[in-house]
Write a protein that holds these residues in place. Structure first.
Motif, PDB file in Angstrom:
ATOM      1  N   ALA A   1     -11.524 -35.992  -8.083  1.00  0.00           N
ATOM      2  CA  ALA A   1     -10.879 -35.217  -8.812  1.00  0.00           C
ATOM      3  C   ALA A   1     -10.645 -35.978 -10.052  1.00  0.00           C
ATOM      4  N   GLU A   2     -10.172 -37.195  -9.953  1.00  0.00           N
ATOM      5  CA  GLU A   2      -9.963 -38.019 -11.240  1.00  0.00           C
ATOM      6  C   GLU A   2     -11.067 -38.306 -12.113  1.00  0.00           C
ATOM      7  N   HIS A   3     -12.052 -38.632 -11.284  1.00  0.00           N
ATOM      8  CA  HIS A   3     -13.400 -38.847 -12.326  1.00  0.00           C
ATOM      9  C   HIS A   3     -13.816 -37.519 -13.054  1.00  0.00           C
ATOM     10  N   ALA A   4     -13.613 -36.028 -12.589  1.00  0.00           N
ATOM     11  CA  ALA A   4     -13.847 -35.136 -13.092  1.00  0.00           C
ATOM     12  C   ALA A   4     -12.771 -34.887 -14.307  1.00  0.00           C
ATOM     13  N   ILE A   5     -11.728 -35.197 -14.301  1.00  0.00           N
ATOM     14  CA  ILE A   5     -10.590 -35.386 -15.193  1.00  0.00           C
ATOM     15  C   ILE A   5     -11.202 -36.157 -16.370  1.00  0.00           C
ATOM     16  N   ALA A   6     -11.459 -37.673 -15.909  1.00  0.00           N
ATOM     17  CA  ALA A   6     -11.833 -38.626 -16.848  1.00  0.00           C
ATOM     18  C   ALA A   6     -13.071 -37.983 -17.675  1.00  0.00           C
ATOM     19  N   LEU A   7     -13.973 -37.439 -16.993  1.00  0.00           N
ATOM     20  CA  LEU A   7     -15.324 -36.949 -17.810  1.00  0.00           C
ATOM     21  C   LEU A   7     -14.761 -36.011 -18.764  1.00  0.00           C
ATOM     22  N   MET A   8     -13.895 -35.053 -18.572  1.00  0.00           N
ATOM     23  CA  MET A   8     -13.429 -34.021 -19.464  1.00  0.00           C
ATOM     24  C   MET A   8     -12.994 -34.738 -20.540  1.00  0.00           C
ATOM     25  N   PHE A   9     -12.189 -35.706 -20.423  1.00  0.00           N
ATOM     26  CA  PHE A   9     -11.552 -36.415 -21.639  1.00  0.00           C
ATOM     27  C   PHE A   9     -12.606 -37.422 -22.103  1.00  0.00           C
ATOM     28  N   ALA A  10     -13.385 -37.935 -21.487  1.00  0.00           N
ATOM     29  CA  ALA A  10     -14.530 -38.615 -22.352  1.00  0.00           C
ATOM     30  C   ALA A  10     -15.392 -37.416 -23.384  1.00  0.00           C
ATOM     31  N   LEU A  11     -15.604 -36.536 -22.579  1.00  0.00           N
ATOM     32  CA  LEU A  11     -16.420 -35.553 -23.218  1.00  0.00           C
ATOM     33  C   LEU A  11     -15.682 -34.848 -24.598  1.00  0.00           C
ATOM     34  N   ALA A  12     -14.255 -34.588 -24.288  1.00  0.00           N
ATOM     35  CA  ALA A  12     -13.584 -34.051 -25.410  1.00  0.00           C
ATOM     36  C   ALA A  12     -13.351 -34.710 -26.765  1.00  0.00           C
TER      37      ALA A  12
END
Length: 528
Positions: free
Chosen positions: A105-116
């Motif tokens: 779950a944290e990796h998904a959130i991290a990817l969301m920030f990286a993408l944004a």
């Protein structure tokens, strides 16, 4: 002799320690999983196999695994295990569905920030000596709408984190109840609604025939312009070629993927696009997660091999360590009830109804039913086992009904198994007394009281004077020794049954002679 477990992938040393503490011999060979021929050579010596993703447990491996009782996957995905073959061989397959949930779950959130905020490309640019401040214009997460496809264990953690980031969360999950959605603070929607409204879409579903390509070209075309898509779940949930086309056209603003259709992903349609962030299947790759899943799988496998407890099995009901000893005598009972019925059946089985009354109804009846069906089918299909029995019955069109109810008679616990075939219906009921031994107490509604023994003769006959004497004399003349003799009848002069324990096997000629006795309707030699 202590059970033996092979660890064929790189697993935390803490797992080895747990196996040893629990009385399990463990052989730690973390490289052997990559050598399928070597694994096939040695697997026959082990009761358990602990793996991660590198070991492929194929049909060929399972054919050589003569002693294998359990496969433990340290992680969620069991794509690398041939579950149907393992099930057919009676091998329990376990995973650890919760050990890496937070990490993924944290990796998904991290990817969301990286993408944004375009962090990977901004980092590469800056470290290359450029200062392209105006090139990397990001978007805020706050106030955006996150669409979560799959709101189970991992998806719900992502939803909670997103709400903490002041996002609005939509959830598409057919199994999400309205009450659970309310507790999580998410809006439960249909897939088309989520596609139309979400600014960011994240996937958290397993790979099944229903979820494969859930973001197909058709579904991707329904997304909001400027959407960003994150996949930390499974490769194959998204049509990668269609997604690349929408990235190129600008309809999709960006994508962040940790999983791919083909892994290791040396090449992929998404690679090279400036608005794509990729990681090499790192969802579960934290020290904490690897430690957690290693400890969890070692505990689960040890509990099964030493105590009969089953948890997080993908092909059998869970049984707690506390339930296992209580279930044991009832498992012996239902196997014998099933076997009794199976040895009497001569035409194809249409329906099986198992009724649990009293205290036994409070136990794990799914496990008992699996044992009963195994006992029932084994006389017809010798290779069936307690793990494979329910699926084998389903494949053959056998309907299985479970009924539970409070005690209605004289017994604290009562199990009745009724088998309907094309020709007739038979029922047999039994219980377990305080001595822990299974007893048959009713056959087709006629009360008896018989301990189940290795070799028995079952006779159904008319209740006429002289029958018992003739029957017993016939056995004596054939030198078949009677150990116990249980009788029952529905009424005087009506139908009667006899269940006789004998020493040794029953010669075919003796059974044929018994069938010729006046009043005999049926005679069968039974083996348990």
């Amino acid at each position: 002799m202590a059970p033996r477990v092979l660890i064929s992938d790189a697993l935390s040393p803490a797992a080895v320690a747990i196996f040893k503490e629990r009385g399990v011999d463990v052989d730690f060979q973390p490289e052997v999983g990559k050598n399928k021929d070597r694994l096939a050579e040695i697997i026959g010596d082990f009761d358990g196999l602990a793996i991660r993703s590198a070991t492929k447990v194929t049909a060929k491996i399972l054919e050589r695994a003569a002693k294998l009782k359990v496969i433990g996957r340290a992680g969620i995905g069991v794509d690398n295990i041939d579950i149907s073959v393992a099930t057919a061989k009676g091998v329990i397959v376990m995973n650890t569905p919760f050990g890496n949930s937070i990490t993924t779950a944290e990796h998904a959130i991290a990817l969301m920030f990286a993408l944004a905020r375009q962090i990977p490309s901004a980092d590469a640019s800056t470290q290359a000596g450029k200062w392209e401040k105006n090139r990397f214009m990001g978007v805020e997460i706050t106030g955006k709408t996150l669409g979560v496809i799959g709101c189970g264990n991992i998806g719900s953690i992502v939803a909670e984190r997103a709400l903490g980031l002041r996002m609005r969360v939509l959830a598409y999950d057919p199994f999400l109840s309205p009450e659970r959605a309310l507790d999580l603070g998410v809006e439960k929607v249909e897939l088309d609604d989520l596609l139309a409204r979400a600014d960011i879409i994240t996937l958290h579903v397993p790979m099944t025939p229903q979820t494969r390509n859930i973001l197909s070209a058709e579904h991707l075309a329904k997304t909001k312009k400027g959407v960003r898509i994150i996949n930390c779940a499974r490769g194959g949930l998204v049509d990668e070629v269609a997604l690349r086309a929408l990235l190129d056209s600008g309809h999709v603003a960006g994508a962040a993927f940790d999983v791919f259709v083909n892994e290791p992903a040396i090449e992929n349609p998404l690679f090279g696009h400036p608005n794509v962030v990729c990681t090499p299947h790192l969802g579960a790759s934290t020290n904490e997660a690897q430690e957690n899943v290693a400890l969890q799988i070692a505990e689960q496998m040890s509990d099964y091999l030493t105590r009969g407890a089953i948890s997080n099995a993908v092909n059998f009901p869970s049984i707690t360590a506390e339930e296992a000893p209580k279930l044991k005598p009832f498992i012996a009972l239902v196997e014998r009830l099933g076997s009794f019925a199976g040895q009497l059946v001569e035409t194809s089985i249409k329906k099986v109804t198992i009724t649990y009354e009293g205290g036994v109804a409070e136990l794990k009846t799914k496990a008992l039913t699996a044992s009963a069906i195994a006992g029932l089918l084994r006389p017809l299909l010798s290779d069936v086992n307690v793990v494979s029995a329910p699926s084998v019955a389903k494949e053959r069109g056998v309907t299985i009904d479970e009924v539970t109810r409070a005690a209605e008679g004289d017994y604290e616990s009562l199990i009745t198994l009724t088998v309907a075939t094309e020709a007739h219906e038979r029922s047999v009921a039994g219980t377990v007394f305080h001595d822990g031994k299974p007893r048959i107490i009713s056959i087709n509604g006629i009360e008896v009281d018989a301990l189940v023994a290795p070799t028995m003769i079952y006779v159904s006959n008319e209740d006429k004077p002289g029958f018992i004497g003739r029957f017993a004399s016939m056995l004596g003349n054939a030198e078949v020794n009677i150990a116990t003799f249980a009788l029952g009848r529905d009424r005087e002069g009506g139908s009667a049954v006899a269940l006789v324990e004998v020493d040794g096997s029953v010669p075919d000629k003796v059974l044929a002679d018994v069938k010729m006795l006046p009043g005999v309707k049926e005679a069968k030699a039974l083996a348990f």
